[in-house]
Design a protein around this motif. Structure first.
Motif, PDB file in Angstrom:
ATOM      1  N   ARG A  66       0.851  -1.192   0.000  1.00 20.13           N
ATOM      2  CA  ARG A  66       0.000   0.000   0.000  1.00 20.13           C
ATOM      3  C   ARG A  66       0.884   1.237   0.000  1.00 20.13           C
ATOM      4  O   ARG A  66       1.961   1.252   0.583  1.00 20.13           O
ATOM      5  CB  ARG A  66      -0.903   0.014   1.227  1.00 20.13           C
ATOM      6  N   TYR A  67       0.399   2.303  -0.622  1.00 20.98           N
ATOM      7  CA  TYR A  67       1.175   3.526  -0.764  1.00 20.98           C
ATOM      8  C   TYR A  67       1.551   4.107   0.593  1.00 20.98           C
ATOM      9  O   TYR A  67       0.747   4.154   1.507  1.00 20.98           O
ATOM     10  CB  TYR A  67       0.375   4.562  -1.564  1.00 20.98           C
ATOM     11  N   ARG A  68       2.795   4.537   0.698  1.00 23.84           N
ATOM     12  CA  ARG A  68       3.289   5.220   1.893  1.00 23.84           C
ATOM     13  C   ARG A  68       4.347   6.235   1.473  1.00 23.84           C
ATOM     14  O   ARG A  68       4.989   6.070   0.448  1.00 23.84           O
ATOM     15  CB  ARG A  68       3.819   4.244   2.941  1.00 23.84           C
ATOM     16  N   THR A  69       4.518   7.263   2.267  1.00 20.46           N
ATOM     17  CA  THR A  69       5.435   8.339   1.906  1.00 20.46           C
ATOM     18  C   THR A  69       6.769   8.268   2.633  1.00 20.46           C
ATOM     19  O   THR A  69       7.671   9.042   2.336  1.00 20.46           O
ATOM     20  CB  THR A  69       4.800   9.710   2.212  1.00 20.46           C
ATOM     21  N   ASP A  70       6.917   7.351   3.581  1.00 22.65           N
ATOM     22  CA  ASP A  70       8.120   7.311   4.410  1.00 22.65           C
ATOM     23  C   ASP A  70       9.124   6.239   4.004  1.00 22.65           C
ATOM     24  O   ASP A  70       9.971   5.845   4.784  1.00 22.65           O
ATOM     25  CB  ASP A  70       7.737   7.136   5.872  1.00 22.65           C
ATOM     26  N   LEU A  71       9.080   5.778   2.769  1.00 29.56           N
ATOM     27  CA  LEU A  71       9.968   4.731   2.291  1.00 29.56           C
ATOM     28  C   LEU A  71      11.010   5.338   1.358  1.00 29.56           C
ATOM     29  O   LEU A  71      10.670   6.181   0.522  1.00 29.56           O
ATOM     30  CB  LEU A  71       9.154   3.663   1.554  1.00 29.56           C
ATOM     31  N   ASP A  72      12.274   4.917   1.495  1.00 27.38           N
ATOM     32  CA  ASP A  72      13.306   5.355   0.554  1.00 27.38           C
ATOM     33  C   ASP A  72      14.291   4.220   0.286  1.00 27.38           C
ATOM     34  O   ASP A  72      14.222   3.159   0.908  1.00 27.38           O
ATOM     35  CB  ASP A  72      14.019   6.625   1.025  1.00 27.38           C
ATOM     36  N   SER A  73      15.215   4.449  -0.619  1.00 28.75           N
ATOM     37  CA  SER A  73      16.096   3.378  -1.083  1.00 28.75           C
ATOM     38  C   SER A  73      17.198   3.002  -0.102  1.00 28.75           C
ATOM     39  O   SER A  73      17.940   2.061  -0.351  1.00 28.75           O
ATOM     40  CB  SER A  73      16.711   3.766  -2.430  1.00 28.75           C
ATOM     41  N   SER A  74      17.319   3.701   1.017  1.00 27.01           N
ATOM     42  CA  SER A  74      18.316   3.319   2.019  1.00 27.01           C
ATOM     43  C   SER A  74      17.788   2.244   2.966  1.00 27.01           C
ATOM     44  O   SER A  74      18.526   1.738   3.807  1.00 27.01           O
ATOM     45  CB  SER A  74      18.738   4.544   2.834  1.00 27.01           C
ATOM     46  N   ALA A  91       8.383   3.873  -6.347  1.00 25.83           N
ATOM     47  CA  ALA A  91       7.547   4.545  -7.334  1.00 25.83           C
ATOM     48  C   ALA A  91       6.086   4.313  -6.967  1.00 25.83           C
ATOM     49  O   ALA A  91       5.719   3.234  -6.513  1.00 25.83           O
ATOM     50  CB  ALA A  91       7.829   3.985  -8.728  1.00 25.83           C
ATOM     51  N   SER A  92       5.284   5.331  -7.145  1.00 28.42           N
ATOM     52  CA  SER A  92       3.853   5.167  -6.863  1.00 28.42           C
ATOM     53  C   SER A  92       3.171   4.612  -8.104  1.00 28.42           C
ATOM     54  O   SER A  92       3.507   4.987  -9.227  1.00 28.42           O
ATOM     55  CB  SER A  92       3.220   6.488  -6.444  1.00 28.42           C
ATOM     56  N   ILE A  93       2.232   3.705  -7.900  1.00 30.33           N
ATOM     57  CA  ILE A  93       1.490   3.128  -9.013  1.00 30.33           C
ATOM     58  C   ILE A  93       0.002   3.182  -8.710  1.00 30.33           C
ATOM     59  O   ILE A  93      -0.402   3.271  -7.554  1.00 30.33           O
ATOM     60  CB  ILE A  93       1.950   1.674  -9.328  1.00 30.33           C
ATOM     61  N   ASP A  94      -0.772   3.136  -9.748  1.00 29.03           N
ATOM     62  CA  ASP A  94      -2.230   3.135  -9.661  1.00 29.03           C
ATOM     63  C   ASP A  94      -2.752   4.336  -8.856  1.00 29.03           C
ATOM     64  O   ASP A  94      -3.519   4.179  -7.910  1.00 29.03           O
ATOM     65  CB  ASP A  94      -2.730   1.811  -9.077  1.00 29.03           C
ATOM     66  N   ARG A  95      -2.269   5.529  -9.252  1.00 32.57           N
ATOM     67  CA  ARG A  95      -2.704   6.802  -8.636  1.00 32.57           C
ATOM     68  C   ARG A  95      -2.504   6.823  -7.129  1.00 32.57           C
ATOM     69  O   ARG A  95      -3.411   7.141  -6.363  1.00 32.57           O
ATOM     70  CB  ARG A  95      -4.133   7.112  -9.006  1.00 32.57           C
ATOM     71  N   LYS A  96      -1.300   6.464  -6.713  1.00 32.74           N
ATOM     72  CA  LYS A  96      -0.889   6.447  -5.304  1.00 32.74           C
ATOM     73  C   LYS A  96      -1.692   5.482  -4.435  1.00 32.74           C
ATOM     74  O   LYS A  96      -1.849   5.688  -3.245  1.00 32.74           O
ATOM     75  CB  LYS A  96      -0.904   7.857  -4.714  1.00 32.74           C
ATOM     76  N   LYS A  97      -2.163   4.431  -5.052  1.00 37.26           N
ATOM     77  CA  LYS A  97      -2.823   3.380  -4.279  1.00 37.26           C
ATOM     78  C   LYS A  97      -1.789   2.390  -3.745  1.00 37.26           C
ATOM     79  O   LYS A  97      -1.924   1.869  -2.645  1.00 37.26           O
ATOM     80  CB  LYS A  97      -3.858   2.658  -5.150  1.00 37.26           C
ATOM     81  N   TYR A  98      -0.744   2.153  -4.554  1.00 37.35           N
ATOM     82  CA  TYR A  98       0.321   1.219  -4.188  1.00 37.35           C
ATOM     83  C   TYR A  98       1.676   1.872  -4.398  1.00 37.35           C
ATOM     84  O   TYR A  98       1.798   2.883  -5.080  1.00 37.35           O
ATOM     85  CB  TYR A  98       0.248  -0.058  -5.042  1.00 37.35           C
ATOM     86  N   ILE A  99       2.687   1.259  -3.792  1.00 40.05           N
ATOM     87  CA  ILE A  99       4.065   1.680  -3.985  1.00 40.05           C
ATOM     88  C   ILE A  99       4.838   0.457  -4.477  1.00 40.05           C
ATOM     89  O   ILE A  99       4.523  -0.673  -4.100  1.00 40.05           O
ATOM     90  CB  ILE A  99       4.649   2.252  -2.683  1.00 40.05           C
ATOM     91  N   GLU A 100       5.824   0.690  -5.341  1.00 40.22           N
ATOM     92  CA  GLU A 100       6.587  -0.414  -5.916  1.00 40.22           C
ATOM     93  C   GLU A 100       8.065  -0.094  -5.863  1.00 40.22           C
ATOM     94  O   GLU A 100       8.481   1.031  -6.118  1.00 40.22           O
ATOM     95  CB  GLU A 100       6.165  -0.634  -7.368  1.00 40.22           C
ATOM     96  N   CYS A 101       8.852  -1.108  -5.514  1.00 40.25           N
ATOM     97  CA  CYS A 101      10.304  -1.011  -5.484  1.00 40.25           C
ATOM     98  C   CYS A 101      10.897  -2.255  -6.137  1.00 40.25           C
ATOM     99  O   CYS A 101      10.290  -3.315  -6.096  1.00 40.25           O
ATOM    100  CB  CYS A 101      10.826  -0.953  -4.057  1.00 40.25           C
ATOM    101  N   MET A 102      12.080  -2.091  -6.687  1.00 37.30           N
ATOM    102  CA  MET A 102      12.850  -3.246  -7.108  1.00 37.30           C
ATOM    103  C   MET A 102      13.764  -3.599  -5.940  1.00 37.30           C
ATOM    104  O   MET A 102      14.427  -2.724  -5.381  1.00 37.30           O
ATOM    105  CB  MET A 102      13.677  -2.929  -8.355  1.00 37.30           C
ATOM    106  N   ILE A 103      13.751  -4.852  -5.551  1.00 37.67           N
ATOM    107  CA  ILE A 103      14.549  -5.306  -4.425  1.00 37.67           C
ATOM    108  C   ILE A 103      15.424  -6.462  -4.864  1.00 37.67           C
ATOM    109  O   ILE A 103      15.188  -7.079  -5.911  1.00 37.67           O
ATOM    110  CB  ILE A 103      13.662  -5.711  -3.225  1.00 37.67           C
ATOM    111  N   GLU A 104      16.443  -6.742  -4.091  1.00 38.70           N
ATOM    112  CA  GLU A 104      17.365  -7.809  -4.447  1.00 38.70           C
ATOM    113  C   GLU A 104      17.850  -8.504  -3.189  1.00 38.70           C
ATOM    114  O   GLU A 104      18.264  -7.848  -2.228  1.00 38.70           O
ATOM    115  CB  GLU A 104      18.547  -7.208  -5.217  1.00 38.70           C
ATOM    116  N   GLU A 105      17.786  -9.824  -3.201  1.00 41.03           N
ATOM    117  CA  GLU A 105      18.284 -10.622  -2.092  1.00 41.03           C
ATOM    118  C   GLU A 105      19.685 -11.078  -2.419  1.00 41.03           C
ATOM    119  O   GLU A 105      19.954 -11.548  -3.529  1.00 41.03           O
ATOM    120  CB  GLU A 105      17.386 -11.854  -1.863  1.00 41.03           C
ATOM    121  N   TYR A 106      20.568 -10.912  -1.480  1.00 43.22           N
ATOM    122  CA  TYR A 106      21.951 -11.349  -1.678  1.00 43.22           C
ATOM    123  C   TYR A 106      22.204 -12.582  -0.824  1.00 43.22           C
ATOM    124  O   TYR A 106      21.786 -12.657   0.315  1.00 43.22           O
ATOM    125  CB  TYR A 106      22.932 -10.266  -1.259  1.00 43.22           C
ATOM    126  N   SER A 107      22.882 -13.545  -1.403  1.00 44.26           N
ATOM    127  CA  SER A 107      23.313 -14.714  -0.646  1.00 44.26           C
ATOM    128  C   SER A 107      24.681 -15.131  -1.179  1.00 44.26           C
ATOM    129  O   SER A 107      24.965 -14.980  -2.353  1.00 44.26           O
ATOM    130  CB  SER A 107      22.314 -15.865  -0.768  1.00 44.26           C
TER     131      SER A 107
END
Length: 108
Positions: A66-74, A91-107
Motif C-alpha cells: 500500500r502507498y506510503r510516503t516514508d519509504l526510501d532506497s536506504s 515509485a507510486s502506481i495506480d494513482r498512489k494506491k500502491y508503492i513499488e520497489c525493485m529489491i534484491e536478495e543477496y546470498s
C-alpha cells in the motif's frame, strides 16, 4: 491493476549511532513498519558473480505494498527471514494506491 497483498513483511531503516569508547559508527536496523505486500520474481530471476573470491547470487524481485510516503532506497525489506535491499524506487502506481520497489536478495 491486480495486486495481491499476500505476504507479511518488515520495513527497516538504518540507525547509525556512535560508539562511546572508540567513536566509530555502529549500524543497527530499526523497525519502520510491518505491512502486507506482494513480491514477484523478475525474469531471469537469478544472476551469479564473483566478487573478492566469493560467489554472490543475486535474486531481483518486484515488491509492492500500500502507498506510503516514508519509504526510501536506504531501507531494507525482510520477508520470511530473507533480507532484501531496495535497489530502485520507490515509485507510486495506480494513482498512489500502491508503492513499488525493485529489491534484491543477496546470498553467498
Amino acid at each position: 491493476m491486480n495486486v495481491t497483498l499476500d505476504k507479511r513483511c518488515r520495513v527497516e531503516y538504518k540507525a547509525v549511532t556512535q560508539d562511546s569508547v572508540y567513536g566509530t559508527e555502529t549500524i543497527t536496523w530499526a523497525l519502520l513498519a510491518v505491512t502486507w505486500c506482494e513480491i514477484q520474481d523478475v525474469l531471469p530471476s537469478r544472476a551469479e558473480s564473483t566478487e573478492s573470491q566469493l560467489n554472490i547470487s543475486k535474486n531481483p524481485a518486484r515488491w509492492r505494498a500500500r502507498y506510503r510516503t516514508d519509504l526510501d532506497s536506504s531501507m531494507r525489506i525482510v520477508i520470511d527471514g530473507a533480507i532484501y535491499q531496495i535497489i530502485s524506487g520507490p515509485a507510486s502506481i495506480d494513482r498512489k494506491k500502491y508503492i513499488e520497489c525493485m529489491i534484491e536478495e543477496y546470498s553467498s
